[in-house]
Design a protein around this motif. Structure first.
Motif, PDB file in Angstrom:
ATOM      1  N   TYR A  65       0.834  -1.207   0.000  1.00  0.00           N
ATOM      2  CA  TYR A  65       0.000   0.000   0.000  1.00  0.00           C
ATOM      3  C   TYR A  65       0.867   1.256   0.000  1.00  0.00           C
ATOM      4  N   TYR A  66       1.864   1.300   0.881  1.00  0.00           N
ATOM      5  CA  TYR A  66       2.710   2.488   0.954  1.00  0.00           C
ATOM      6  C   TYR A  66       3.526   2.663  -0.317  1.00  0.00           C
ATOM      7  N   ARG A  67       3.939   1.553  -0.926  1.00  0.00           N
ATOM      8  CA  ARG A  67       4.639   1.654  -2.206  1.00  0.00           C
ATOM      9  C   ARG A  67       3.724   2.250  -3.271  1.00  0.00           C
ATOM     10  N   THR A  68       2.467   1.824  -3.267  1.00  0.00           N
ATOM     11  CA  THR A  68       1.501   2.362  -4.218  1.00  0.00           C
ATOM     12  C   THR A  68       1.293   3.853  -3.996  1.00  0.00           C
ATOM     13  N   VAL A  69       1.173   4.234  -2.723  1.00  0.00           N
ATOM     14  CA  VAL A  69       0.977   5.650  -2.402  1.00  0.00           C
ATOM     15  C   VAL A  69       2.164   6.471  -2.890  1.00  0.00           C
ATOM     16  N   VAL A  70       3.366   5.967  -2.620  1.00  0.00           N
ATOM     17  CA  VAL A  70       4.572   6.699  -3.041  1.00  0.00           C
ATOM     18  C   VAL A  70       4.639   6.792  -4.560  1.00  0.00           C
ATOM     19  N   SER A  71       4.309   5.685  -5.238  1.00  0.00           N
ATOM     20  CA  SER A  71       4.365   5.711  -6.706  1.00  0.00           C
ATOM     21  C   SER A  71       3.327   6.650  -7.287  1.00  0.00           C
ATOM     22  N   GLN A  72       2.180   6.761  -6.630  1.00  0.00           N
ATOM     23  CA  GLN A  72       1.141   7.664  -7.114  1.00  0.00           C
ATOM     24  C   GLN A  72       1.544   9.125  -6.959  1.00  0.00           C
ATOM     25  N   LYS A  73       2.490   9.399  -6.090  1.00  0.00           N
ATOM     26  CA  LYS A  73       2.972  10.765  -5.941  1.00  0.00           C
ATOM     27  C   LYS A  73       3.840  11.183  -7.128  1.00  0.00           C
ATOM     28  N   LYS A  74       4.221  10.214  -7.957  1.00  0.00           N
ATOM     29  CA  LYS A  74       5.017  10.518  -9.139  1.00  0.00           C
ATOM     30  C   LYS A  74       4.051  10.810 -10.281  1.00  0.00           C
TER      31      LYS A  74
END
Length: 321
Positions: A190-199
């Motif tokens: 989930y946190y990886r997804t959140v971080v990737s969505q910030k890109k």
């Protein structure tokens, strides 16, 4: 039919002037009161029609939204810049999400060690339970053979029951620890997804027309950060008056003509014709008696080469043959 659109543009201007002079002469000098419509009503015998057109990307001008929320750290694009698919547009602050990801990752090793310890305890209890069961079964046979006391049998049965309870508890502990490991891995994903969505990146190649954000701005999911034109041909969008709408076909040749100089700016082909008539809308600047005329939307795909600027307002000559 092969055409030189430079010549066609010049002939059209001369032809239009001649038609206007003839019309004025036949009307005994009466002044024309109606405003010039956006799609010129050519005589039936004329095999071409002209309308006012606007130059746009084939997919239109797109608005890129942030798709995430946070403070803009850097803007990585400029206006008029060509971009590729997947190219980063802005950097959004991800400190909190990155910290959460790191924290969840750090717990994985600890949880795995906890599972191993609980599994080792379960394995030991299983060995003890197996021994206790063997002792109980042996005492049961000895009691039946009158070679062991009932008290010894009861004590071995109690020991077996206690170990069975301990084994069940140990199994529950291992299952709980394993489930917790799954939860941590889900948190990491989930946190990886959140971080990737910030890109914030582009999904296709094209050109940035306008940038709408600056460093320090706070964006949300639907914040428009840029106006974008996808790579591909440009089109001239025009409207043809209902009198001639059914004579326009895809594949017909057309010329794009400057409204200021009369020069032919580009050639093209009719690529789209609407299946219905609607009220004039593309280029309405004022209310006139012509507003109730019905028109058909038509797109002209421009040929590669020198093309007008996006947003240009031009004349569009369509050859109806």
């Amino acid at each position: 039919m092969q055409c030189n659109f430079q010549t066609v543009g010049a002939l059209l201007v001369a032809s239009a002037v001649l038609l206007n002079v003839t019309s004025c002469s036949e009307s005994n000098g009466k002044e024309e009161s109606a405003a010039k419509p956006d799609s010129v009503q050519t005589p039936v015998a004329v095999n071409r029609v002209m309308g006012v057109a606007r130059i746009e990307p084939e997919d239109g001008i797109l608005n890129i939204t942030a798709g995430t929320s946070g403070k803009v750290l850097n803007v990585l694009i400029d206006e008029n810049q060509a971009v590729q698919s997947g190219q980063s547009l802005i950097n959004v602050e991800v400190a909190v999400e990155t910290a959460q990801l790191t924290q969840a990752q750090s717990k994985i090793a600890t949880q795995q060690a906890s599972i191993q310890a609980r599994q080792a305890r379960l394995n030991g209890l299983n060995v003890d339970w197996q021994k206790a069961r063997d002792t109980y079964e042996r005492n049961l046979k000895l009691v039946e053979a009158k070679a062991q006391t009932k008290q010894a049998l009861d004590e071995s049965k109690a020991a077996l029951d206690r170990l069975a309870t301990d084994v069940a508890s140990a199994k529950a502990d291992v299952l709980e620890a394993t489930n917790r490991l799954h939860e941590l891995r889900a948190d990491i994903n989930y946190y990886r997804t959140v971080v990737s969505q910030k890109k914030v990146t582009t999904v296709q190649a094209g050109k940035i027309l306008k940038v709408n954000v600056n460093p320090g701005d706070y964006v949300t999911d639907d914040t428009q950060i840029a106006e974008f034109a996808a790579a591909g041909p440009l089109v001239a969008k025009t409207e043809v008056d209902e009198l001639y709408a059914d004579r326009v076909r895809t594949g017909q040749r057309a010329a794009i003509i400057s409204q200021t100089t009369g020069d032919t700016l580009a050639g093209g082909t009719v690529s789209f014709t609407a299946d219905y008539l609607r009220r004039k809308s593309l280029f309405t600047d004022q209310n006139t008696e012509q507003e109730d005329r019905r028109v058909r939307e038509v797109h002209i795909r421009l040929e590669p080469g020198r093309t007008p600027l996006i947003g240009s307002r031009v004349d569009c000559l369509i050859l109806l043959q």
